[in-house]
Scaffold this active site. Structure first.
Site, PDB file in Angstrom:
ATOM      1  N   GLY A 129       0.831  -1.204   0.000  1.00  0.00           N
ATOM      2  CA  GLY A 129       0.000   0.000   0.000  1.00  0.00           C
ATOM      3  C   GLY A 129       0.853   1.235   0.000  1.00  0.00           C
ATOM      4  O   GLY A 129       2.065   1.144  -0.164  1.00  0.00           O
ATOM      5  N   GLY A 177      -2.790   1.079  -1.208  1.00  0.00           N
ATOM      6  CA  GLY A 177      -3.323   0.623  -2.473  1.00  0.00           C
ATOM      7  C   GLY A 177      -4.526   1.429  -2.929  1.00  0.00           C
ATOM      8  O   GLY A 177      -4.771   1.584  -4.127  1.00  0.00           O
ATOM      9  N   ARG A 178      -5.280   1.931  -1.952  1.00  0.00           N
ATOM     10  CA  ARG A 178      -6.517   2.626  -2.338  1.00  0.00           C
ATOM     11  C   ARG A 178      -6.859   3.732  -1.352  1.00  0.00           C
ATOM     12  O   ARG A 178      -8.023   4.116  -1.215  1.00  0.00           O
ATOM     13  CB  ARG A 178      -7.666   1.629  -2.417  1.00  0.00           C
ATOM     14  CG  ARG A 178      -7.786   0.767  -1.163  1.00  0.00           C
ATOM     15  CD  ARG A 178      -9.013  -0.087  -1.203  1.00  0.00           C
ATOM     16  NE  ARG A 178      -8.955  -1.086  -0.138  1.00  0.00           N
ATOM     17  CZ  ARG A 178      -9.947  -1.893   0.153  1.00  0.00           C
ATOM     18  NH1 ARG A 178     -11.077  -1.820  -0.516  1.00  0.00           N
ATOM     19  NH2 ARG A 178      -9.834  -2.772   1.130  1.00  0.00           N
ATOM     20  N   GLY A 223      -8.523  -0.317  -6.622  1.00  0.00           N
ATOM     21  CA  GLY A 223      -8.465   0.961  -5.903  1.00  0.00           C
ATOM     22  C   GLY A 223      -9.778   1.375  -5.267  1.00  0.00           C
ATOM     23  O   GLY A 223      -9.898   2.472  -4.716  1.00  0.00           O
ATOM     24  N   ARG A 264     -11.346   8.705   6.453  1.00  0.00           N
ATOM     25  CA  ARG A 264     -10.795   8.274   7.739  1.00  0.00           C
ATOM     26  C   ARG A 264      -9.935   9.390   8.318  1.00  0.00           C
ATOM     27  O   ARG A 264      -9.271  10.122   7.577  1.00  0.00           O
ATOM     28  CB  ARG A 264      -9.887   7.054   7.556  1.00  0.00           C
ATOM     29  CG  ARG A 264     -10.541   5.844   7.022  1.00  0.00           C
ATOM     30  CD  ARG A 264      -9.701   4.624   7.306  1.00  0.00           C
ATOM     31  NE  ARG A 264      -8.478   4.537   6.505  1.00  0.00           N
ATOM     32  CZ  ARG A 264      -7.807   3.405   6.361  1.00  0.00           C
ATOM     33  NH1 ARG A 264      -8.214   2.305   6.960  1.00  0.00           N
ATOM     34  NH2 ARG A 264      -6.713   3.359   5.626  1.00  0.00           N
ATOM     35  N   ASP A 291       0.867  -4.985   8.178  1.00  0.00           N
ATOM     36  CA  ASP A 291       0.461  -3.754   7.496  1.00  0.00           C
ATOM     37  C   ASP A 291      -0.840  -3.208   8.078  1.00  0.00           C
ATOM     38  O   ASP A 291      -1.234  -2.086   7.773  1.00  0.00           O
ATOM     39  CB  ASP A 291       0.296  -3.992   5.987  1.00  0.00           C
ATOM     40  CG  ASP A 291      -0.631  -5.154   5.688  1.00  0.00           C
ATOM     41  OD1 ASP A 291      -0.332  -6.279   6.148  1.00  0.00           O
ATOM     42  OD2 ASP A 291      -1.657  -4.944   5.019  1.00  0.00           O
ATOM     43  N   ASN A 292      -1.484  -3.991   8.923  1.00  0.00           N
ATOM     44  CA  ASN A 292      -2.708  -3.515   9.570  1.00  0.00           C
ATOM     45  C   ASN A 292      -2.464  -3.185  11.040  1.00  0.00           C
ATOM     46  O   ASN A 292      -3.389  -3.194  11.855  1.00  0.00           O
ATOM     47  CB  ASN A 292      -3.821  -4.560   9.440  1.00  0.00           C
ATOM     48  CG  ASN A 292      -4.287  -4.716   8.000  1.00  0.00           C
ATOM     49  OD1 ASN A 292      -4.117  -3.809   7.194  1.00  0.00           O
ATOM     50  ND2 ASN A 292      -4.871  -5.855   7.677  1.00  0.00           N
ATOM     51  N   ASP A 306      -7.780  -0.396   9.931  1.00  0.00           N
ATOM     52  CA  ASP A 306      -8.167  -1.274   8.826  1.00  0.00           C
ATOM     53  C   ASP A 306      -9.216  -2.313   9.240  1.00  0.00           C
ATOM     54  O   ASP A 306      -8.902  -3.486   9.491  1.00  0.00           O
ATOM     55  CB  ASP A 306      -6.941  -1.973   8.213  1.00  0.00           C
ATOM     56  CG  ASP A 306      -6.230  -1.049   7.233  1.00  0.00           C
ATOM     57  OD1 ASP A 306      -6.561   0.144   7.220  1.00  0.00           O
ATOM     58  OD2 ASP A 306      -5.366  -1.519   6.481  1.00  0.00           O
TER      59      ASP A 306
HETATM   60  P1  AMP Z   1      -5.932  -5.614   3.567  1.00  0.00           P
HETATM   61  O1  AMP Z   1      -5.473  -6.984   3.937  1.00  0.00           O
HETATM   62  O2  AMP Z   1      -7.394  -5.494   3.280  1.00  0.00           O
HETATM   63  O3  AMP Z   1      -5.454  -4.598   4.560  1.00  0.00           O
HETATM   64  O4  AMP Z   1      -5.245  -5.285   2.176  1.00  0.00           O
HETATM   65  C1  AMP Z   1      -3.853  -5.208   2.023  1.00  0.00           C
HETATM   66  C2  AMP Z   1      -3.488  -4.048   1.134  1.00  0.00           C
HETATM   67  O5  AMP Z   1      -3.962  -4.272  -0.168  1.00  0.00           O
HETATM   68  C3  AMP Z   1      -4.123  -2.746   1.595  1.00  0.00           C
HETATM   69  O6  AMP Z   1      -3.259  -2.045   2.406  1.00  0.00           O
HETATM   70  C4  AMP Z   1      -4.377  -2.012   0.328  1.00  0.00           C
HETATM   71  O7  AMP Z   1      -3.331  -1.108   0.064  1.00  0.00           O
HETATM   72  C5  AMP Z   1      -4.394  -3.066  -0.740  1.00  0.00           C
HETATM   73  N1  AMP Z   1      -5.753  -3.230  -1.268  1.00  0.00           N
HETATM   74  C6  AMP Z   1      -6.756  -3.955  -0.766  1.00  0.00           C
HETATM   75  N2  AMP Z   1      -7.851  -3.876  -1.555  1.00  0.00           N
HETATM   76  C7  AMP Z   1      -7.526  -3.082  -2.576  1.00  0.00           C
HETATM   77  C8  AMP Z   1      -8.198  -2.593  -3.736  1.00  0.00           C
HETATM   78  N3  AMP Z   1      -9.467  -2.935  -3.998  1.00  0.00           N
HETATM   79  N4  AMP Z   1      -7.517  -1.788  -4.552  1.00  0.00           N
HETATM   80  C9  AMP Z   1      -6.251  -1.442  -4.313  1.00  0.00           C
HETATM   81  N5  AMP Z   1      -5.558  -1.857  -3.274  1.00  0.00           N
HETATM   82  C10 AMP Z   1      -6.172  -2.655  -2.404  1.00  0.00           C
HETATM   83 MG    MG Z   2      -4.894  -3.056   5.329  1.00  0.00          MG
END
Ligand code: AMP
Ligand code: MG
Length: 488
Positions: free
Chosen positions: A88, A90-91, A124, A174, A250-251, A260
């Site tokens: 990230g 990422g979005r 995104g 946020r 990352d969370n 997150d």
């Molecule tokens: P998460 O496990 O949901 O925290 O996702 C891990 C990382 O993936 C996040 O920090 C985002 O940066 C990226 N991510 C998750 N979903 C999306 C999405 N739909 N588009 C772009 N990046 C994403």
């Molecule tokens: Mg995350």
């Protein structure tokens, strides 16, 4: 001119451009309000009558002009135990920073406002369903007094987003003092760009951990502070029956905030193996694993601190974590039980209580109703409490209550004052999955009122609010069938 005139460029952009990339939001088409957190807006200096069209477009990613310029930061992290080199943002786009009346800085972030250079494959976007869950749980956590990022608004659109099925898009605004994660440190460590670790740590110390400056090694002090805050945070989660669901590094916030919100869950019936995320088939992130996982995550962050401090110091900080957690947890649990003193057998009393509750009774309501139990030995128990247990659990319940009452009498713990203390420590309302689900289903049909009702109720979870009586009961049958996945 910006629609948020008091939004300043984020101090984060004072760091080298190795940390972030400027990027324009990808606008939602025909945006509309799904949720406005007016009280939080006021706290941030945004008056109630300023929630106009301009603000809608600004927070939906479709303003003609963004000032300050939005940007995405770079981080990596360990997901389910394995290292992922780039994750990230990422979005999420950071759109600036405001200051509250006390002079504290608050960063504003749009989540779901389009792709960034750091999200190479995903779209995104965020779906309405997960945006509502993030919005409500952020505010519920804050109401519970647990450190968390906040949520100011949800902007929706009919734009299609594809997950397991077709859904619609939304953007959550946020707010947090900082969105820096363990993964930010990991990124610079694992890419061998160690020259950026000290500036990142300096930035954090300067703004969020000024007390570390006095330490012999401020970087080690920073890591120690991260360990302490994380221990307190996970102890807070355990005490309210909250399971994050995706505790990847990352969370994990370096400030010890809950961050997150994905497939999280508040338990209904107590289950120490509770796993809200149906994709987590191994139960890595189960409720009772959380303290261990947080310590493991800290060890991953600690590796990234190796270029900054002695290994011995980092290891010692990690070794102190279990005891820090234990103390914080015991403190929380004693408060839940209304105890005044610390006694050696408290851990046992608590462990036996959890054994009694396991698979049998509603976690939240048990503690809330326990406040009604008087101290007198054979006094009948309140029906609301016994009613939480099936017939075969009545005897074990009586036995445990007998010990509890003994414990109370041993410290002359008066009932009236205890009831008050317990009701201030045990929420009547938590964001049960089925409550979020109800609000989501209504919202998907175009009715957003339940979101605001829930937010309002959960902002004061310790106060009985008769107009929200429908949020205070045990969940209906269908609640157990709700399936949460990682997709968001
Ligand atoms: P998460 O496990 O949901 O925290 O996702 C891990 C990382 O993936 C996040 O920090 C985002 O940066 C990226 N991510 C998750 N979903 C999306 C999405 N739909 N588009 C772009 N990046 C994403
Ligand atoms: Mg995350």
């Amino acid at each position: 001119m910006s629609h948020i005139p008091f939004l300043q460029p984020a101090a984060f952009t004072g760091l080298s451009e190795a940390f972030y990339r400027y990027i324009a939001p990808d606008p939602l088409n025909r945006p509309y309000w799904v949720a406005k957190n007016i009280p939080l807006g006021e706290q941030l200096g945004f008056p109630a009558d300023n929630w106009d069209e301009g603000m809608l477009h600004y927070l939906g990613g479709s303003a003609a002009h963004y000032d300050p310029a939005p940007f995405a930061t770079v981080y990596s992290g360990h997901q389910f135990g394995g290292y992922t080199p780039q994750l990230g943002d990422g979005r999420a786009l950071l759109i600036g920073e405001s200051q509250d009346a006390e002079g504290n800085g608050w960063e504003w972030q749009l989540k779901g406002a389009g792709k960034t250079p750091f999200s190479r494959f995903a779209d995104g976007r965020a779906v309405l369903r997960s945006s509502i869950r993030e919005y409500l749980c952020s505010e519920a956590m804050h109401g519970l007094g647990i450190p968390t990022t906040r949520a100011l608004a949800i902007v929706g659109s009919d734009d299609a987003v594809y997950r397991e099925q077709q859904e619609t898009a939304a953007v959550v605004t946020r707010i947090a003092p900082s969105f820096i994660r363990f993964g930010h440190f990991e990124y610079f460590y694992h890419t061998g760009q160690h020259q950026y670790l000290a500036p990142l740590a300096d930035f954090l110390i300067e703004r969020h951990y000024p007390e570390c400056k006095q330490a012999e090694n401020p970087y080690l002090a920073l890591f120690e502070a991260m360990c302490e805050r994380s221990a307190r945070l996970v102890a807070d989660w355990q005490a309210v029956g909250f399971t994050h669901g995706v505790l990847n590094t990352d969370n994990m916030s370096v400030l010890g905030l809950t961050i997150d919100y994905g497939p999280f869950g508040f338990m209904d019936t107590f289950d120490r193996r509770y796993v809200p995320n149906h994709s987590d088939t191994g139960g890595r992130y189960a409720y009772n694993e959380q303290p261990y996982i947080v310590q493991w995550n800290l060890s991953r962050a600690g590796s990234a601190f190796l270029p900054l401090c002695d290994k011995e110091g980092l290891v010692a900080a990690l070794d102190r974590f279990p005891e820090q957690y234990r103390q914080a947890y015991l403190k929380n649990m004693r408060a839940k039980l209304g105890l005044l003193e610390e006694k050696e057998n408290d851990s046992e009393l608590i462990a036996d209580l959890l054994e009694l509750l396991q698979g049998r009774a509603d976690f939240t309501l048990f503690f809330r109703y326990l406040s009604e139990v008087g101290n007198v030995h054979d006094e009948p128990l309140p029906q609301r409490l016994t009613g939480l247990f099936a017939e075969d659990a009545q005897r074990p319940l009586q036995l445990w209550i007998g010990r509890y009452r003994q414990r109370l009498r041993a410290e002359n713990n008066g009932h009236e004052a205890r009831r008050e203390r317990m009701n201030a420590a045990n929420p009547l309302y938590v964001l049960r999955n089925y409550l979020a689900e109800q609000a989501i289903r209504l919202a998907q049909a175009g009715d957003y009122r339940e979101i605001e009702r829930l937010r309002e109720c959960l902002s004061e979870p310790f106060t009985e609010q008769p107009r929200f009586a429908d949020f205070a009961g045990v969940p209906p049958e269908w609640a157990s069938e709700i399936c949460l996945s990682c997709s968001s």
